[in-house]
Scaffold this active site. Sequence first.
Site, short mmCIF file in Angstrom:
data_model
loop_
_atom_site.label_atom_id
_atom_site.label_comp_id
_atom_site.label_asym_id
_atom_site.label_seq_id
_atom_site.Cartn_x
_atom_site.Cartn_y
_atom_site.Cartn_z
N TYR A 262 -12.52 19.43 -15.26
CA TYR A 262 -12.95 17.88 -15.36
C TYR A 262 -14.22 18.00 -14.52
O TYR A 262 -14.29 18.06 -13.31
CB TYR A 262 -11.88 17.02 -15.20
CG TYR A 262 -12.38 15.59 -15.26
CD1 TYR A 262 -12.50 14.92 -16.64
CD2 TYR A 262 -12.73 15.07 -14.06
CE1 TYR A 262 -12.82 13.73 -16.70
CE2 TYR A 262 -12.79 13.56 -14.28
CZ TYR A 262 -13.25 13.00 -15.46
OH TYR A 262 -13.57 11.62 -15.48
N ARG B 267 0.81 -1.32 -0.14
CA ARG B 267 -0.21 -0.20 -0.03
C ARG B 267 0.85 1.23 0.06
O ARG B 267 0.49 2.19 -0.56
CB ARG B 267 -0.90 0.08 1.25
CG ARG B 267 -1.78 1.33 1.29
CD ARG B 267 -3.08 1.15 2.26
NE ARG B 267 -3.06 0.45 3.30
CZ ARG B 267 -2.34 0.68 4.42
NH1 ARG B 267 -2.00 1.90 4.65
NH2 ARG B 267 -2.47 -0.17 5.62
N ASP C 124 -3.85 20.60 -13.61
CA ASP C 124 -4.18 19.23 -14.17
C ASP C 124 -3.61 19.26 -15.71
O ASP C 124 -4.09 20.09 -16.65
CB ASP C 124 -5.51 19.11 -14.30
CG ASP C 124 -6.00 17.68 -15.01
OD1 ASP C 124 -5.28 17.30 -15.68
OD2 ASP C 124 -7.01 17.22 -14.64
N LYS D 247 -5.20 8.40 -19.62
CA LYS D 247 -5.56 9.27 -20.77
C LYS D 247 -4.20 9.02 -21.57
O LYS D 247 -3.87 7.87 -21.79
CB LYS D 247 -5.92 10.40 -20.71
CG LYS D 247 -7.04 10.68 -19.58
CD LYS D 247 -8.46 9.89 -20.05
CE LYS D 247 -9.42 10.12 -18.86
NZ LYS D 247 -9.59 11.23 -18.29
C1 PLP Z 1 -10.25 11.61 -17.04
C2 PLP Z 1 -9.78 12.85 -16.46
C3 PLP Z 1 -9.56 12.77 -15.07
C4 PLP Z 1 -9.95 11.82 -14.05
O1 PLP Z 1 -8.95 10.86 -14.36
P1 PLP Z 1 -9.53 9.20 -13.95
O2 PLP Z 1 -8.41 8.66 -14.34
O3 PLP Z 1 -10.65 8.76 -14.88
O4 PLP Z 1 -9.80 9.08 -12.40
C5 PLP Z 1 -9.00 14.17 -14.56
N1 PLP Z 1 -8.55 15.09 -15.23
C6 PLP Z 1 -8.90 15.15 -16.42
C7 PLP Z 1 -8.56 16.35 -17.56
C8 PLP Z 1 -9.27 13.84 -17.29
O5 PLP Z 1 -9.56 13.89 -18.54
#
Ligand code: PLP
Length: 404
Positions: free
Chosen positions: A115, A62, A187, A212
């Site tokens: 997001y 963990r 982000d 992504k």
């Molecule tokens: C998909 C996404 C997230 C969240 O990510 P997960 O891996 O699905 O939890 C956060 N910020 C952006 C810009 C995203 O495209």
Amino acid sequence: MRGGKTENTRLGTRSVWAGEDQYLLQGATQVPVVHSVGYGYDDIDQWHEVALGIRHGHIYGRNTNPTVHVFEEKVRLLEGAEAATSFSTGMAAISGTLFTLLRPGDRVVSLVDTYGGTNKIFSEFLPHFNIEPILCPTTDHEAIIDAVEKGAKILYLETPTNPTLKIVDLKRLIEAAHRVGALVIVDNTFATPINQQPLSFGADLVIHSATKFLGGHADALGGIVVGRADLVEQIFHYREINGATLDPMSAYLLLRGMKTLHLRVRQQCTSAMRIAQFLDGHPDVETVYYPGLPGHENHHIAVQQMVQFGGVLSFALKGGFESVRAFLPNLHYAHLAANLGAVETTAGPPRTTSHVELTREERERLGIPETLIRYSVGIEDPEDLLQDLAQGLEQMAYEPDLRT
Ligand SMILES: *Cc1c(COP(=O)(O)O)cnc(C)c1O
């Protein structure tokens, strides 16, 4: 050691080699997937030193894991960061970071266009802890700076945004936040470190949904936070207690995906630009949203802070939602799915993907038209994607209900 020094290499080399040297086992050229939960020590004092963090090593899955550590190192080196810590998903990284750093009574300034999940953390969960979110109109830099100057613990940014690809000026906003002592978190999921490095503009922390573009194959979830070591240490501590740990197999899949990050992203951006130009001015398309187009509201900022303009674009069809219904199923080379950043093109309307939780009125307030389609460009040959879009639009135009 081979691949051991990547600090002065270019991003293409770093995608391939960075972070791997320490963990290659008995001459293996690939990082092993270590599934072990526990790590044994014959020497009790050594064990104690590792547990205290004085000596490098692993204790329990963990907290840390060798495969996961390589993934963290690779992203850390790609973003040029002091430190990195990973999470089971992008949302775990975002919420873990906010819950680590915020305290009751704090204000956090952000954008209305973050997001969908992030937006929910701000609007639904943080207020339970008496933390006030101030969500500003995304491209109104004066309003954002004004809100930060009224006092904020954190300025939380995202650029380009999802799904309308708005751009905010990182350098300007980071400087404004630092003048009043606020931390800045960015982000960077849509841009990737290949196109944009927020730490180089002074950001304190950068977050990715590794699910992504970093992973790039839509087969593993993951999240990561990189940046200032003192902050990352606190966030890691929250994560090891909270338990939203990245799984070693997912870390391996993300690592393998990242070997081709620079190749994939370069192709995706080049294709996205061509597709945006094709759709811009197409008789069945109302508006194209892509920061690489000179007509984009903040193209001049994108040119300053990005290398290429990303692999995601959006476009609004003429007509009502019936156009979307008629058009999307015509596409042969796009999964109609919610994810993005994968090697396969994916397309979908925000009302069934990123902004499914919102009402029609809320989407309208965000400037998301009902006929918007988010199109995440894959690595297919762009000629085929252009043809696919052209035939899809042509067929749509022949639907009897759509034309009067
Ligand atoms: C998909 C996404 C997230 C969240 O990510 P997960 O891996 O699905 O939890 C956060 N910020 C952006 C810009 C995203 O495209």
